[in-house]
Design a protein around this motif. Structure first.
Motif, PDB file in Angstrom:
ATOM      1  N   VAL A 260       0.831  -1.208   0.000  1.00 51.32           N
ATOM      2  CA  VAL A 260       0.000   0.000   0.000  1.00 51.32           C
ATOM      3  C   VAL A 260       0.862   1.253   0.000  1.00 51.32           C
ATOM      4  CG1 VAL A 260      -1.657   1.335   1.350  1.00 51.32           C
ATOM      5  CG2 VAL A 260      -1.975  -1.124   1.076  1.00 51.32           C
ATOM      6  N   THR A 261       1.945   1.251   0.767  1.00 52.99           N
ATOM      7  CA  THR A 261       2.849   2.411   0.786  1.00 52.99           C
ATOM      8  C   THR A 261       3.454   2.651  -0.593  1.00 52.99           C
ATOM      9  OG1 THR A 261       3.412   2.028   3.114  1.00 52.99           O
ATOM     10  CG2 THR A 261       4.920   3.386   1.829  1.00 52.99           C
ATOM     11  N   ALA A 262       3.847   1.581  -1.251  1.00 52.02           N
ATOM     12  CA  ALA A 262       4.423   1.713  -2.593  1.00 52.02           C
ATOM     13  C   ALA A 262       3.416   2.294  -3.569  1.00 52.02           C
ATOM     14  CB  ALA A 262       4.911   0.349  -3.083  1.00 52.02           C
ATOM     15  N   MET A 263       2.176   1.807  -3.514  1.00 51.99           N
ATOM     16  CA  MET A 263       1.168   2.294  -4.458  1.00 51.99           C
ATOM     17  C   MET A 263       0.711   3.702  -4.118  1.00 51.99           C
ATOM     18  SD  MET A 263       1.309  -0.110  -6.508  1.00 51.99           S
ATOM     19  CE  MET A 263       0.267   0.753  -7.679  1.00 51.99           C
ATOM     20  N   LEU A 264       0.669   4.060  -2.843  1.00 52.95           N
ATOM     21  CA  LEU A 264       0.329   5.433  -2.477  1.00 52.95           C
ATOM     22  C   LEU A 264       1.385   6.405  -2.996  1.00 52.95           C
ATOM     23  CD1 LEU A 264      -0.996   5.086   1.197  1.00 52.95           C
ATOM     24  CD2 LEU A 264      -2.327   5.434  -0.890  1.00 52.95           C
ATOM     25  N   THR A 265       2.654   6.014  -2.906  1.00 48.74           N
ATOM     26  CA  THR A 265       3.727   6.838  -3.459  1.00 48.74           C
ATOM     27  C   THR A 265       3.568   6.986  -4.965  1.00 48.74           C
ATOM     28  OG1 THR A 265       5.210   6.034  -1.728  1.00 48.74           O
ATOM     29  CG2 THR A 265       6.225   7.068  -3.659  1.00 48.74           C
ATOM     30  N   PHE A 266       3.238   5.891  -5.611  1.00 48.45           N
ATOM     31  CA  PHE A 266       3.021   5.892  -7.060  1.00 48.45           C
ATOM     32  C   PHE A 266       1.886   6.833  -7.449  1.00 48.45           C
ATOM     33  CE2 PHE A 266       0.607   3.820 -10.567  1.00 48.45           C
ATOM     34  CZ  PHE A 266       1.498   4.085 -11.598  1.00 48.45           C
ATOM     35  N   HIS A 267       0.773   6.773  -6.722  1.00 47.67           N
ATOM     36  CA  HIS A 267      -0.370   7.616  -7.059  1.00 47.67           C
ATOM     37  C   HIS A 267      -0.126   9.082  -6.712  1.00 47.67           C
ATOM     38  CE1 HIS A 267      -2.674   4.273  -8.354  1.00 47.67           C
ATOM     39  NE2 HIS A 267      -2.710   3.689  -7.173  1.00 47.67           N
ATOM     40  N   LEU A 268       0.654   9.334  -5.668  1.00 52.09           N
ATOM     41  CA  LEU A 268       1.033  10.714  -5.368  1.00 52.09           C
ATOM     42  C   LEU A 268       1.837  11.300  -6.521  1.00 52.09           C
ATOM     43  CD1 LEU A 268       1.247  13.110  -3.412  1.00 52.09           C
ATOM     44  CD2 LEU A 268       3.281  12.021  -2.431  1.00 52.09           C
ATOM     45  N   ALA A 269       2.742  10.512  -7.074  1.00 53.90           N
ATOM     46  CA  ALA A 269       3.531  10.969  -8.218  1.00 53.90           C
ATOM     47  C   ALA A 269       2.639  11.232  -9.427  1.00 53.90           C
ATOM     48  CB  ALA A 269       4.599   9.931  -8.557  1.00 53.90           C
ATOM     49  N   ILE A 270       1.662  10.364  -9.636  1.00 52.73           N
ATOM     50  CA  ILE A 270       0.726  10.556 -10.752  1.00 52.73           C
ATOM     51  C   ILE A 270      -0.056  11.859 -10.581  1.00 52.73           C
ATOM     52  CG2 ILE A 270      -1.442   9.704 -11.717  1.00 52.73           C
ATOM     53  CD1 ILE A 270      -0.408   6.916 -11.533  1.00 52.73           C
ATOM     54  N   ALA A 271      -0.511  12.108  -9.361  1.00 55.96           N
ATOM     55  CA  ALA A 271      -1.298  13.313  -9.099  1.00 55.96           C
ATOM     56  C   ALA A 271      -0.479  14.581  -9.324  1.00 55.96           C
ATOM     57  CB  ALA A 271      -1.840  13.279  -7.670  1.00 55.96           C
ATOM     58  N   VAL A 272       0.775  14.566  -8.864  1.00 62.52           N
ATOM     59  CA  VAL A 272       1.613  15.767  -8.944  1.00 62.52           C
ATOM     60  C   VAL A 272       2.176  15.966 -10.344  1.00 62.52           C
ATOM     61  CG1 VAL A 272       3.719  16.850  -8.100  1.00 62.52           C
ATOM     62  CG2 VAL A 272       2.189  15.689  -6.502  1.00 62.52           C
TER      63      VAL A 272
END
Length: 327
Positions: A260-272
């Motif tokens: 979950v931490t890995a995917m949250l980081t991934f989605h944060l990058a997508i958002a930014v």
């Protein structure tokens, strides 16, 4: 079949049955998913509010005939296809905005959530060009959320009626939860396997080309990132690996926080970096279904902070009132 194997299978079936019946699972994380879907929907209505007639109206870019032709072609429906009246369009659009806000605030329960699905899907079908992967996932998620107790938290009102209890309510909630976690797991797995087959992902250059797409280009930040070859390669390989191994990691309790931490980081990058904020928020809320205990802890801390802030504000206002009366 070996009696030991039969006994082992029977034990596993019993464990699953107990898990399904004992209590509703992950109700706080499910409530957060409902809230995020509401927020994303409200943002969609507000973002396009000034151009609503142009984008979704009967005389807009698709027009009534276009909406009817599109929905008939793919075998679906839209309330906006029912009339060419501008007044009808305005009423439906504004009802959709109000209902989305109610879902965000946790008001109305399943009837309002069901209405939200109908109105949101109708809006998507009035102009499918606005849909992305997150929108389609959010719309399907609402159907599964109807089975769950997704109004147990993140709501501005206290449930006055007696909460649903018993095995049937537990089975409904947990069935909806299983549908949702299966859905997001399959999405990650298929996305990862699809990337594995692409040459740009295999040689680690995919992110370089994606970030240089004009729609995703972020001045001042993107040039700094794409000039680092090793960062682009690591990012590309990490994206593929986390997607492919996400279903494996979440299968084990110890692996869930890592996945979950890995995917949250991934989605944060997508958002930014890519501006896909709605997609990133919905997917992040899906991910948090696997770590409900952490969501519960966050919810408790948030309520405590809000309660403390409200108490301090009330005390300060009372102090100011008493001072005014004394004067």
């Amino acid at each position: 079949m070996d009696p030991l194997v039969i006994r082992a299978l029977g034990c596993r079936v019993g464990v699953v049955a107990d898990w399904m019946v004992d209590a509703p699972r992950a109700t706080t994380a499910l409530s957060l998913l409902r809230t995020v879907i509401g927020v994303v929907s409200v943002a969609l209505y507000i973002r396009q509010y000034a151009w609503r007639s142009t984008f979704f109206g009967p005389d807009g870019v698709y027009g009534l005939d276009g909406i009817r032709e599109y929905t008939a072609r793919i075998g679906t429906w839209s309330i906006y296809a029912a009339s060419d009246s501008v007044v009808f369009f305005e009423i439906v659009f504004h009802i959709g905005l109000v209902v989305a806000l109610l879902v965000t605030l946790g008001v109305g329960g399943r009837p309002v959530l069901a209405a939200h699905y109908v109105l949101l899907w109708s809006l998507y079908m009035a102009n499918p060009a606005f849909m992305d992967g997150g929108d389609a996932l959010a719309a399907s998620a609402v159907l599964f959320l109807l089975l769950t107790r997704c109004y147990s938290a993140f709501t501005i009102v206290e449930r006055r009626r007696k909460r649903e209890t018993g095995p049937f309510a537990s089975v409904l909630n947990n069935t909806g939860l299983l549908f949702l976690v299966t859905q997001v797991t399959v999405v990650y797995l298929m996305a990862g396997l699809y990337k594995v087959q692409g040459e740009l992902w295999q040689d680690g250059t995919a992110l370089y080309y994606i970030l240089n797409v004009p729609e995703f280009f972020l001045p001042g930040i993107t040039p700094l990132l794409v000039q680092s070859d090793w960062l682009m390669v690591i990012g590309a390989y990490a994206t593929v690996l986390t997607s492919v191994f996400f279903p494996v990691l979440v299968f084990f309790r110890a692996g869930r926080p890592v996945a979950v931490t890995a995917m949250l980081t991934f989605h944060l990058a997508i958002a930014v970096l890519m501006g896909l904020t709605s997609f990133a928020l919905v997917m992040a809320a899906f991910d948090l279904l696997f770590v409900n205990a952490h969501v519960v802890s966050f919810h408790r801390r948030a309520r405590s902070l809000c309660g403390g802030a409200a108490a301090r504000l009330t005390a300060r206002l009372q102090k100011v009132g008493h001072g005014a009366e004394s004067a």
